[in-house]
Design an enzyme around this catalytic site. Structure first.
Site, short mmCIF file in Angstrom:
data_model
loop_
_atom_site.label_atom_id
_atom_site.label_comp_id
_atom_site.label_asym_id
_atom_site.label_seq_id
_atom_site.Cartn_x
_atom_site.Cartn_y
_atom_site.Cartn_z
N ASP A 74 -9.33 -4.23 -5.49
CA ASP A 74 -9.38 -3.63 -4.15
C ASP A 74 -10.82 -3.48 -3.69
O ASP A 74 -11.17 -2.55 -2.95
CB ASP A 74 -8.66 -2.27 -4.13
CG ASP A 74 -8.43 -1.74 -2.71
OD1 ASP A 74 -8.46 -2.55 -1.76
OD2 ASP A 74 -8.22 -0.53 -2.55
N HIS B 104 0.89 -1.16 0.00
CA HIS B 104 0.00 0.00 0.00
C HIS B 104 0.93 1.21 0.00
O HIS B 104 1.49 1.57 1.04
CB HIS B 104 -0.91 0.01 1.23
CG HIS B 104 -1.87 1.16 1.25
ND1 HIS B 104 -3.24 1.01 1.15
CD2 HIS B 104 -1.65 2.49 1.34
CE1 HIS B 104 -3.81 2.20 1.18
NE2 HIS B 104 -2.86 3.12 1.30
N ALA C 217 -13.19 4.17 4.13
CA ALA C 217 -12.66 4.20 2.76
C ALA C 217 -12.83 2.84 2.11
O ALA C 217 -12.55 1.82 2.73
CB ALA C 217 -11.19 4.59 2.78
#
Length: 344
Positions: A247, A136, A263
């Site tokens: 994702d 990430h 998120a």
């Protein structure tokens, strides 16, 4: 083109959650993908081979009857991960990678790495046994603008990392900037990247169109239009360094539509159709199979799938909401029409 038959794809970046949430979303992925790299950021995270084995069994038990799906497991890298755990992970054959989260960067990342250099012993072991590192790629420094976190991560951490460990296979996950594209293209062949459907289809403007749009909010956050176009060019170029990673991140409607919303975009329901729209937008639908079905397994040194699937130009409406614990799940572009449809 109104019909596209292609090799069944894989998802190289997927969040399944656990328990009832996992059972609600797993059928969507199984319908589209043969395999998926499963993210380890549960509560508590998947930190050991034993954790990964247990989680894998729970996933397999939830696969709908009569369906085939292979979860490719990952370990959550911490400051305390040991080289011995990496050797055991490689020997397990079902752990395919180790995931780096900067501490506090995204959902359930509080136990992530505080300083990547603290992990050099583990990274050396990963390089030695050829265990890929999934990144990430954002810094979390409070003085860095949220839209610059990826660019700064490349300069501050990623370039030094691949200099120290040139033989380490690295996947720069969910890239969002032209800077990331440039870096991946300039790096050696041990470096690749995944790209999400939302980062190919939308710029940051969508977050504020007609008000705050929480179901388009993900991390790394959407960027300017010029970055989106750079990602689209990379994804459709045929370059094997770039491949599909949704994702897809399920959160309940309540946890997204709140004063401090989570998120993550949920795309597992219709990911392949979303990618098809993106590729078609630049007349590159012929490049979708490589991006979705070939580049990922080639990088991970796994066999390509042999089963075929078919996409048809047949518009349909994305549901407003899907069943999910607590308060339902809102998919990406809920209520809108999508032009491609995956056949049953």
């Amino acid at each position: 083109m109104r019909r596209l038959t292609m090799t069944r794809p894989d998802d190289w970046h997927l969040h399944l959650r656990d328990g009832a949430a996992m059972k609600a979303v797993l059928p969507h992925t199984v319908r589209q993908f043969a395999r998926a790299i499963i993210m380890p950021n549960l509560k508590p995270p998947v930190r050991s081979v034993a954790d990964a084995a247990s989680y894998r069994e729970r996933i397999l038990a939830a696969v709908p009857e009569g369906q085939q799906f292979e979860p490719l497991m990952t370990l959550y890298l911490t400051d305390n991960t040991s080289p011995e755990e990496i050797v055991a992970a490689k020997a397990s054959q079902f752990v395919k990678a180790v995931k780096y989260y900067p501490a506090g960067a995204t959902t359930n990342s509080d136990l992530g790495v505080t300083d990547l250099r603290r992990c050099d012993g583990v990274l050396a072991a990963m390089e030695q046994v050829d265990m890929p590192l999934l990144l990430h790629g954002e810094v979390t420094d409070g003085d860095i603008d949220v839209f610059d976190r990826e660019k700064v991560f490349i300069e501050k951490h990623l370039i030094p990392l691949i200099t120290r460990f040139p033989k380490l296979r690295v996947v720069f996950e969910h890239i969002t900037t032209a800077d990331a594209v440039k870096f991946v293209l300039s790096a050696n062949n041990n470096v690749a990247a995944t790209i999400t459907p939302q980062h190919l289809l939308f710029s940051r403007n969508i977050l504020f169109t007609g008000g705050i749009r929480p179901h388009f909010y993900c991390l790394p956050i959407l960027k300017r239009e010029d970055h989106r176009l750079a990602l689209l060019q990379a994804a459709t170029s045929g370059n094997p360094k770039f491949f599909l990673g949704t994702d897809s991140a399920p959160h309940s409607r309540y946890s997204k539509e709140s004063s401090c919303g989570c998120a993550g975009c949920y795309s597992a329901l219709h990911a392949l159709e979303l990618y098809a729209e993106a590729f078609e937008s630049v007349d590159a639908i012929d490049q979708l199979e490589g991006f979705a079905s070939f580049h990922g397994p080639d990088f991970y040194q796994l066999p390509r799938n042999t089963e075929q699937i078919t996409l048809t130009k047949s518009p349909w409406r994305i549901p407003d909401e899907l069943p999910f614990p607590e308060s339902g799940l809102v998919p990406l572009r809920a209520g809108e029409e999508i032009t491609w449809q995956l056949g049953e």
